[in-house]
Design an enzyme around this catalytic site. Structure first.
Site, short mmCIF file in Angstrom:
data_model
loop_
_atom_site.label_atom_id
_atom_site.label_comp_id
_atom_site.label_asym_id
_atom_site.label_seq_id
_atom_site.Cartn_x
_atom_site.Cartn_y
_atom_site.Cartn_z
CG LEU A 65 -1.84 -1.26 1.30
CD1 LEU A 65 -2.61 -1.27 2.60
CD2 LEU A 65 -2.80 -1.30 0.12
CE LYS A 182 12.32 1.24 -0.70
NZ LYS A 182 10.90 0.89 -0.85
CE LYS A 257 5.35 6.68 0.84
NZ LYS A 257 5.67 5.27 1.16
#
Length: 310
Positions: A65, A182, A257
């Site tokens: 998502l 990440k 983001k």
């Protein structure tokens, strides 16, 4: 073979689900976008009506998502918004048998990953955060890198399925560690993509052929993944977003983001990240100029005085 529930079939999730089906697994899928579901059906997946139905009877559930708010909505029933009814999503973990494995491949904030993971464990579920690297091409080819946080035993249980979608499987540490690794990776990715675009634009403005310059830098000390595998200049490389007007890749707004998550992480650890902060400003500017839905490699256009790079 394993019965898998897969939720989130975007540019990354769709090919990942397809590779699981190709490997012979039964993959029940759900997404809000009808076109994504149609592609999954064509790839051998089974479409269902909602998220709860997608996970019912499954030994493993994979979610892919856009952001932490969507993951929390799915697994905690928080502020579900456009993704569906809160009551349904709050009940989603109850649809899974005790001991089922939840693999969240979204790139989200560490707190959300840990919160969802701890809630899953409290219900008797196993949970790992497993964000990926490798881009849309890697998702399609099954060559992704999975960066996993969680118990070592749960990582080992997930490896056979992760191997259907990726080539490089790393256990980064405890719950949330996958997200930390990440964020560090994507901050570096943003830095070298912006630098690669800047160098190419400089050379082209001085009369160099972008393909020739890319070859030279690719065999020299300036070589990097963005230059070698994801070249941002149109016409230099096939099968990358730059070859299709920067469509179908990793959207600029998602890079913004991720860089925001990296900046929050740096603030938490009191780390100096001047290059990362500059990269965030550059990509945020690019997104503010109406480029948020195009691939992040379109950052090259920031350096072109509004000219067409082709």
């Amino acid at each position: 073979m394993t019965r898998i529930g897969f939720i989130g079939l975007g540019n990354m999730g769709g090919p990942m689900a397809a590779n699981l089906a190709k490997a012979g697994h039964t993959v029940q899928v759900f997404d809000l976008v009808a076109e994504n579901i149609d592609r999954a059906i064509a790839a051998g997946c089974i479409a269902v009506g909602d998220a709860r139905e997608a996970v019912t009877g499954c030994e493993v559930v994979i979610s892919m998502l856009p952001a932490g708010e969507h993951v929390r909505a799915l697994w905690l029933g928080e502020s579900a918004g456009e993704r569906g009814g809160q009551d349904l999503l709050a009940a989603l973990p109850a649809a899974l048998p005790v001991g089922a494995l939840v693999i969240d491949c979204s790139t989200i904030d560490v707190d959300s990953a840990r919160q969802v993971g701890e809630a899953a464990r409290a219900r008797g579920l196993r949970f790992i955060d497993a964000p990926v690297s490798g881009g849309v091409a890697g998702a399609a080819a099954g060559t992704l890198t999975f960066i996993v946080g969680g118990d070592a035993a749960d990582f080992e249980a997930a490896k056979p399925l992760l191997a259907c979608m990726g080539q490089n499987l790393f256990h980064a540490g405890a719950l949330g560690a996958g997200q930390i690794a990440k964020m560090c990776n994507n901050m570096l990715l943003a830095i070298h993509m912006a630098g690669t675009a800047e160098a190419l634009a400089l050379g082209v403005k001085e009369g160099l052929d972008p393909a020739v310059l890319s070859t030279i830098m690719g065999k020299s000390s300036g070589n990097n993944w963005s230059l070698e595998r994801y070249n941002p200049w149109p016409g230099v490389m096939e099968n990358v977003p730059a070859a299709r007007n920067y469509q179908g890749g990793f959207m600029t707004r998602l890079m913004v983001k991720d860089l925001g998550l990296a900046m929050a992480l740096a603030e938490h650890s009191h780390s100096a990240v001047p290059m990362g902060a500059l990269a965030r400003n550059l990509f945020n500017l690019h997104a503010a100029q109406g480029q948020g839905s195009r691939d992040f490699s379109s950052i090259v256009e920031l350096y072109l005085d509004k000219q067409d790079p082709a």
